[in-house]
Design a protein around this motif. Structure first.
Motif, PDB file in Angstrom:
ATOM      1  N   MET A  11       0.846  -1.186   0.000  1.00 58.63           N
ATOM      2  CA  MET A  11       0.000   0.000   0.000  1.00 58.63           C
ATOM      3  C   MET A  11       0.886   1.242   0.000  1.00 58.63           C
ATOM      4  N   PRO A  12       0.687   2.156  -0.932  1.00 58.43           N
ATOM      5  CA  PRO A  12      -0.293   2.143  -2.014  1.00 58.43           C
ATOM      6  C   PRO A  12       0.041   1.077  -3.062  1.00 58.43           C
ATOM      7  N   PRO A  13      -0.934   0.689  -3.881  1.00 61.24           N
ATOM      8  CA  PRO A  13      -0.650  -0.281  -4.944  1.00 61.24           C
ATOM      9  C   PRO A  13       0.491   0.211  -5.833  1.00 61.24           C
ATOM     10  N   PRO A  14       1.338  -0.716  -6.274  1.00 58.59           N
ATOM     11  CA  PRO A  14       2.557  -0.302  -6.996  1.00 58.59           C
ATOM     12  C   PRO A  14       2.298   0.570  -8.219  1.00 58.59           C
ATOM     13  N   TYR A  15       1.337   0.161  -9.045  1.00 57.57           N
ATOM     14  CA  TYR A  15       1.105   0.906 -10.290  1.00 57.57           C
ATOM     15  C   TYR A  15      -0.391   1.028 -10.535  1.00 57.57           C
ATOM     16  N   PRO A  16      -0.859   2.221 -10.825  1.00 57.80           N
ATOM     17  CA  PRO A  16      -0.108   3.465 -11.031  1.00 57.80           C
ATOM     18  C   PRO A  16       0.057   4.323  -9.773  1.00 57.80           C
ATOM     19  N   ALA A  17      -0.578   3.904  -8.648  1.00 57.72           N
ATOM     20  CA  ALA A  17      -0.664   4.777  -7.471  1.00 57.72           C
ATOM     21  C   ALA A  17       0.710   5.136  -6.901  1.00 57.72           C
ATOM     22  N   ALA A  18       1.532   4.120  -6.571  1.00 57.02           N
ATOM     23  CA  ALA A  18       2.811   4.389  -5.913  1.00 57.02           C
ATOM     24  C   ALA A  18       3.759   5.174  -6.816  1.00 57.02           C
ATOM     25  N   VAL A  19       3.760   4.839  -8.099  1.00 56.35           N
ATOM     26  CA  VAL A  19       4.663   5.524  -9.035  1.00 56.35           C
ATOM     27  C   VAL A  19       4.284   6.993  -9.174  1.00 56.35           C
ATOM     28  N   SER A  20       3.003   7.259  -9.378  1.00 48.22           N
ATOM     29  CA  SER A  20       2.567   8.660  -9.523  1.00 48.22           C
ATOM     30  C   SER A  20       2.741   9.429  -8.217  1.00 48.22           C
TER      31      SER A  20
END
Length: 217
Positions: free
Chosen positions: A114-123
């Motif tokens: 958490m956060p989900p790796p893509y796209p949340a963590a990247v952005s």
């Protein structure tokens, strides 16, 4: 073999004095206050101090989301990771805020999913990096304006960080993610209002308390 104890005592003093001076340089003449004292015009802030403080803010960024139950909907409202990143930029400096902001969501995603790796963590990595950098750069220029400088730095960082987040998500559309102007305003502003208000209340209070305690200038 006869050992002169007096000679041993004398020879040990320079070494002991060296260690004492090294400790004083690291932690400052006032103990822990010297360690946290940043933004001083007359003090050369060592990289060790900056590294340790940045690690502390990174740890806070990893831990604080647990208070929202790791529920994405609650996290997107209260934005717990934003607070230590903004503080890191304003207290330690923009480049360190950028580093902590970029690492925090990616490391947390790798450790706790958490956060989900893509796209949340990247952005979020690019968004928080922008928060840390811009809060530090603006506060360095505006800190002489007192509380007004804090609010101007926060507002500038919040706006620029959200622009960076929007640009990042827009680029990600080329890799199959969905995004739109409506999602930009909903994710960046509408749902984030509680977190924005929380940051505008807490961060000036924290900085004022640290300044009153003479832990920062």
């Amino acid at each position: 073999m006869i050992i002169n104890n007096d000679a041993m005592k004398v020879s040990s003093r320079p070494r002991r004095s060296y260690h004492i001076m090294a400790f004083v340089r690291l932690f400052g003449p006032n103990g822990r206050k010297g360690f946290f004292l940043m933004n001083s015009k007359h003090e050369h802030v060592s990289p060790v101090k900056k590294l340790v403080l940045s690690a502390m803010f990174l740890a806070l960024g990893l831990v604080l989301p647990f208070f929202t139950g790791q529920i994405p909907e609650v996290g997107s409202m209260l934005l717990p990771m934003h607070i230590p990143v903004l503080l890191c930029g304003m207290i330690v400096g923009g480049p360190w805020g950028l580093l902590v902001g970029f690492i925090c969501p990616l490391l947390r995603s790798a450790l706790f999913s958490m956060p989900p790796p893509y796209p949340a963590a990247v952005s979020m990595a690019f968004e928080l990096a922008a928060y840390g950098l811009t809060s530090g750069l603006f506060y360095r220029r505006l800190r002489g304006k007192g509380v007004a400088g804090i609010y101007l730095s926060l507002i500038a960082a919040m706006l620029l960080g959200r622009v960076v987040w929007g640009i990042t998500r827009w680029i990600m559309m080329a890799f199959g993610t969905q995004f739109s102007i409506a999602l930009f305003f909903a994710g960046g502003f509408t749902s984030a209002v509680p977190g924005i208000v929380l940051q505008l209340i807490l961060i000036p209070i924290i900085l004022a308390a640290l300044q009153k305690a003479k832990l920062i200038e």
